[in-house]
Design a protein around this motif. Structure first.
Motif, mmCIF file in Angstrom:
data_model
loop_
_atom_site.group_PDB
_atom_site.id
_atom_site.type_symbol
_atom_site.label_atom_id
_atom_site.label_comp_id
_atom_site.label_asym_id
_atom_site.label_seq_id
_atom_site.Cartn_x
_atom_site.Cartn_y
_atom_site.Cartn_z
ATOM 1 N N VAL A 18 19.514 13.357 88.321
ATOM 2 C CA VAL A 18 18.461 12.730 88.887
ATOM 3 C C VAL A 18 17.116 13.632 88.364
ATOM 4 O O VAL A 18 16.129 13.040 88.117
ATOM 5 N N MET A 19 17.344 15.005 88.293
ATOM 6 C CA MET A 19 16.369 15.651 87.862
ATOM 7 C C MET A 19 17.299 16.922 87.105
ATOM 8 O O MET A 19 18.286 16.945 87.126
ATOM 9 N N LYS A 20 16.409 17.494 86.475
ATOM 10 C CA LYS A 20 17.012 18.694 85.550
ATOM 11 C C LYS A 20 18.045 19.656 86.494
ATOM 12 O O LYS A 20 19.007 19.851 85.883
ATOM 13 N N ASN A 21 17.533 19.830 87.575
ATOM 14 C CA ASN A 21 18.492 20.476 88.601
ATOM 15 C C ASN A 21 19.117 19.799 89.582
ATOM 16 O O ASN A 21 19.642 20.462 90.626
ATOM 17 N N LEU A 22 19.092 18.528 89.647
ATOM 18 C CA LEU A 22 19.842 17.922 90.597
ATOM 19 C C LEU A 22 20.482 16.795 89.990
ATOM 20 O O LEU A 22 20.493 15.938 89.262
ATOM 21 N N LYS A 23 22.017 16.625 90.386
ATOM 22 C CA LYS A 23 23.118 15.845 89.963
ATOM 23 C C LYS A 23 23.895 15.185 90.988
ATOM 24 O O LYS A 23 24.271 15.988 91.796
ATOM 25 N N ILE A 24 24.225 13.823 91.038
ATOM 26 C CA ILE A 24 24.672 13.191 92.063
ATOM 27 C C ILE A 24 25.878 12.263 91.320
ATOM 28 O O ILE A 24 25.622 11.795 90.368
ATOM 29 N N SER A 31 29.134 13.064 95.740
ATOM 30 C CA SER A 31 29.141 14.398 95.577
ATOM 31 C C SER A 31 27.766 14.808 95.002
ATOM 32 O O SER A 31 27.348 13.713 94.019
ATOM 33 N N ALA A 32 27.311 15.943 95.120
ATOM 34 C CA ALA A 32 25.989 16.319 94.360
ATOM 35 C C ALA A 32 25.940 17.781 94.262
ATOM 36 O O ALA A 32 26.462 18.566 94.929
ATOM 37 N N ALA A 33 25.242 18.159 93.198
ATOM 38 C CA ALA A 33 25.025 19.629 93.090
ATOM 39 C C ALA A 33 23.172 19.835 92.953
ATOM 40 O O ALA A 33 22.822 19.130 92.072
ATOM 41 N N TRP A 34 22.976 20.558 93.279
ATOM 42 C CA TRP A 34 21.495 21.173 93.522
ATOM 43 C C TRP A 34 21.252 22.542 93.140
ATOM 44 O O TRP A 34 21.445 23.176 94.037
ATOM 45 N N ARG A 35 20.630 22.709 92.010
ATOM 46 C CA ARG A 35 20.119 24.372 91.439
ATOM 47 C C ARG A 35 18.660 24.447 92.022
ATOM 48 O O ARG A 35 17.815 24.092 91.311
ATOM 49 N N PHE A 36 18.546 24.813 93.227
ATOM 50 C CA PHE A 36 17.269 25.020 94.004
ATOM 51 C C PHE A 36 16.580 26.167 93.755
ATOM 52 O O PHE A 36 15.181 26.290 93.712
ATOM 53 N N LEU A 37 17.116 27.047 93.112
ATOM 54 C CA LEU A 37 16.425 28.359 92.577
ATOM 55 C C LEU A 37 17.230 28.767 91.409
ATOM 56 O O LEU A 37 18.532 28.504 91.396
ATOM 57 N N GLU A 39 32.819 18.289 102.531
ATOM 58 C CA GLU A 39 32.588 19.760 101.992
ATOM 59 C C GLU A 39 31.159 20.123 101.758
ATOM 60 O O GLU A 39 30.506 19.316 101.181
ATOM 61 N N LEU A 40 30.767 21.367 102.025
ATOM 62 C CA LEU A 40 29.494 21.773 101.754
ATOM 63 C C LEU A 40 29.549 23.169 101.327
ATOM 64 O O LEU A 40 30.177 23.979 102.117
ATOM 65 N N GLY A 41 28.989 23.662 100.208
ATOM 66 C CA GLY A 41 29.054 24.924 99.473
ATOM 67 C C GLY A 41 27.759 25.381 99.023
ATOM 68 O O GLY A 41 26.801 24.848 98.784
ATOM 69 N N TYR A 42 27.847 26.562 98.714
ATOM 70 C CA TYR A 42 26.570 27.670 98.138
ATOM 71 C C TYR A 42 27.273 28.247 97.097
ATOM 72 O O TYR A 42 28.544 28.799 97.264
#
Length: 782
Positions: free
Chosen positions: A468-474, A517-523, A576-579
């Motif tokens: 979706v963006m450089k730091n967001l993947k679905i 599922s998704a991954a978001w690099r927010f910082l 599942e939710l993770g950090y």
């Protein structure tokens, strides 16, 4: 005592791991990366992270977390596996990962009957396993649709393993992965000509030899192969008998244009194993943890069948069932596959694996419950399973704009055969049964049953990974699955079996098993991920009254017919939710999960584990809530300290109605899996010297569905060190290593309920873990 407490407390604070540097997301419009393309997006990120770790960090860790993955992914690499004794099962190495508990009665994890892995409350036959994309089945003993990882490949040739603790990706070739997937990878041949020789020795007269020859590049295109041989010979740590195996591996790689490749892998293995005797709480308290079978003392076994027991056995509640002459297992496997990984264009990849597997063998158990026709009070019960299966896995991956679209098919045909026979034992003074692994008994006098199973598995998957963006993947997709299986019974003795054996066909299917599922690099250094999936497991196959798996075919025909129309395959929803957090000094992971499990099928056992009455029962729903946290600290160069904590609360949703009445299982913990686990290790590298110390704590485990019996928790520690003496003439690195398993010589219960669970306390069987063990290894390359 204070010293021991302080030592344990110090060990609990010390653990080893180095997590990979952060792996940045690819550019949104990037085409397929030919060096790392894979139909499974998450596996690709883990593989890239592993390569980065190998290149930039020392020492390596027990676990590498999949940064950039849209689900919780952890990995074990070849270098990490080398911290264990050569020949140790890769499943045992996975025991260091969060949420996983592995148990075995032997120090190597090679004794298959005792091999037991649980992950987030799911047993190994509810998890998916593959090797180079080839399905390995559900890893249970007496497997009907695969083989154990130790028989599929020599552990020295395992390149690593990627583990999805929550739910496996939709493209994993498995029809049993309700609770995650474990994907093993074999090493590729080296580009340089040479080889490896390795010799291990240690406790229980262990003697293991491994040798591998690498061809190196044979031509300008890079054609290369290796061939290896491994031989393992070790005695049981208690009683007579041994664990012996021979294994041959070969792999060839042919690079093709456009970073494509053609790879072929072959495995042959031959295994002979003696059993450790099953224990009960009464046997443990009266006879002691070293209770073993009588082998090779035929006279003692013969007299026990006549009611003449050793004095200590008379203290137990059932000396007749306490020990037997011997139990053994023989297996021979041929296994392999060919994989074409073809980049058709810069945006389109096609990957296909064709595979086959053949298994034959037999198991024996000397039983006092069936006398021989010649008047001997015992006989040999013989079980002879066999597998012939073949299939293919094929998928295409297309990259366009911000999307990577992946679609594929898996098909497998399987034939599983199994029979039970009884062979005559000699009269006392007229010979002995000798070594039961020397050959199939020739003096068979009865064959109660023989069964033949046929199965067809077909799955289709479709998924899209959207940057979706450089730091967001679905990642979103689904799997369709249909598995049809049935059996015939060409031979059966109705009187001996207590009725007609179950015979018929069952189909498990679901056209839409979604996953998002998704991954978001927010910082920088910080990442969130989540995963939601629906999963289904097919009906397992096994012979009549075998006490191994929760299969509908274990029953009589009447019981099968009465439950067939209402039987439903096991399904679940996993959330599942993770950090994740990662810097050069500190890496961490926190994960929360919930599992809603429906139609859970359980094997209900009553009476003795040997002559037990078994039935399949739908115990309804199970709800699991859990959390995992891992932290790795690298305070100075060469030092890594790793700690992980796991919590799982897995309970039954309702009571279960049986022929004996209503069993109060609602709210009770699921047996065999601990509520709390701690894993820790510390590793230090200084020039050519390496040392590691790891420790595991697992809390108590329930033995019954009603939780009225349990085994206590325990803490185990292991130690290892390695030194490289450098090169000498043609030898490229002379290495010596030393390992200690169960450092504090803890007496503990390992595998629980290997013969099935019961509702209330009684004959709840388990196996003891090995005491302190010492092993040394010398190896070199050339």
């Amino acid at each position: 005592m204070d010293f021991q407490k302080n030592l344990v407390r110090s060990t609990l604070l010390a653990t080893v791991s180095i997590l990979v540097p952060y792996h940045a997301f690819a550019a949104p419009s990037a085409p397929i990366d030919h060096a790392t393309h894979s139909p499974q997006a998450d596996t690709r990120h883990v593989a890239q992270a592993r390569k980065s770790a190998l290149a930039r960090t020392r020492p390596e860790t027990i676990s590498v977390f999949g940064h950039g993955s849209t689900r919780q992914m952890t990995s074990v690499t070849r270098s990490m596996m080398e911290q264990s004794v050569p020949g140790t099962s890769p499943m045992k190495v996975l025991n260091q990962l969060p949420g996983i508990v592995y148990q075995s009665a032997d120090p190597f994890g090679a004794y298959e009957y005792s091999s037991s892995l649980y992950m987030r409350g799911f047993s190994q036959n509810q998890i998916g396993f593959t090797l180079d994309d080839i399905p390995l089945g559900d890893q249970q003993f007496n497997n009907y649709n695969g083989l154990s990882i130790t028989r599929a490949i020599t552990t020295d040739n395992v390149g690593g393993a990627d583990v999805s603790q929550g739910a496996g990706a939709v493209d994993v070739a498995s029809n049993s992965n309700l609770g995650g997937a474990i994907q093993f990878h074999s090493l590729d041949p080296s580009h340089e000509r040479g080889g490896t020789v390795e010799q291990t020795f240690g406790s229980n007269q262990t003697f293991r030899t491994f040798a591998r020859i690498n061809s190196g590049d044979l031509n300008r295109s890079g054609t290369r192969f290796y061939a290896s041989y491994a031989r393992t010979d070790m005695n049981l740590w208690k009683g007579g008998g041994y664990d012996y195996s021979d294994q041959v591996n070969a792999k060839i790689v042919q690079p093709l244009p456009h970073d494509s490749s053609l790879k072929a892998f072959f495995d042959w293995s031959s295994t002979q194993q003696f059993d450790y005797q099953d224990m009960t709480q009464n046997y443990l308290n009266t006879i002691g943890p070293k209770l073993a079978n009588y082998y090779p003392n035929y006279t003692a076994a013969y007299q026990a069948a006549q009611g003449i027991y050793p004095a200590q056995y008379l203290k137990s509640n059932d000396p007749y069932d306490a020990g037997y002459y011997a139990g053994t297992a023989n297996r021979v496997d041929y296994f392999g596959g060919i994989t074409l990984d073809e980049n058709l264009t810069s945006h389109l990849n096609w990957k296909t694996t064709v595979y086959g597997h053949g298994d034959s063998g037999y198991s024996t158990w000397t039983t006092p419950y069936m006398p021989s026709p010649n008047g001997a009070p015992l006989s040999q019960r013989v079980q002879d399973p066999g597998i012939q299966r073949g299939g293919f896995v094929t998928a295409v991956t297309y990259g366009i704009a911000r999307h990577k679209i992946n679609a594929g098919v898996w098909y497998e045909y399987g034939r599983f055969t199994e029979g039970r026979s009884f062979a005559e034992a000699p009269l006392l003074g007229q010979g002995t049964l000798g070594n039961p692994t020397d050959g199939y008994p020739s003096n068979v006098f009865a064959t109660p049953w023989q069964e033949i199973f046929h199965s067809n598995t077909f799955t289709f998957h479709l998924q899209d990974t959207f940057q979706v963006m450089k730091n967001l993947k679905i990642n979103a997709g689904f799997k369709s699955m249909i598995v049809s299986a049935g059996n015939t019974v060409p031979t059966q003795n109705v009187a001996a079996n207590g009725g007609l054996i179950a015979q018929g066909n069952l189909t498990a299917s679901d056209a839409f098993l979604p996953q998002v599922s998704a991954a978001w690099r927010f910082l920088p250094h910080h990442e969130l991920f989540f995963d939601v999936s629906k999963n289904m497991r097919t009906y397992p196959e096994d012979g009549f009254s075998t006490n191994v798996s929760a299969t509908p075919w274990t029953e009589t025909q009447n019981a099968f017919q009465s439950t067939k129309n209402n039987l439903r395959p096991e399904k679940d929803w996993v959330y599942e939710l993770g950090y994740r957090y990662n810097t050069p000094v500190l890496s961490g992971l926190v994960s929360l999960y919930r599992v809603n499990f429906s139609n859970r099928l359980q094997l209900i056992t009553s009476g003795h584990g040997i002559n037990a009455q078994t039935a399949i029962s739908n115990v309804g729903g199970v709800t699991t809530n859990g959390a995992e946290a891992s932290l790795t600290v690298r305070p100075v160069n060469g030092l890594s300290i790793y700690n992980s904590f796991s919590y799982a609360h897995s309970t039954y949703d309702q009571n279960v109605l049986t022929s004996s009445g209503l069993e109060p299982t609602r709210g009770k913990l699921v047996p065999n899996y601990p509520t709390f686990m701690y894993k820790g290790s510390i590793s230090y590298t200084w020039h050519r010297f390496k040392a590691n110390l790891d420790g595991n704590y697992i809390s108590s485990r329930q033995l019954t569905y009603t939780n009225d019996a349990h085994v206590p928790g325990y803490f185990l520690a292991n130690f290892g060190m390695h030194y490289n003496f450098g090169d000498y003439k043609i030898l490229k690195g002379i290495n010596a290593s030393f390992n200690v398993y169960n450092l504090f010589n803890k007496t503990y219960v390992s595998t629980t309920n290997e013969l099935g669970n019961t509702f209330t306390a009684g004959y709840n069987y388990f196996l003891m873990g090995a005491p302190r063990q010492f092993f040394g290894t010398i190896s070199t390359n050339f």
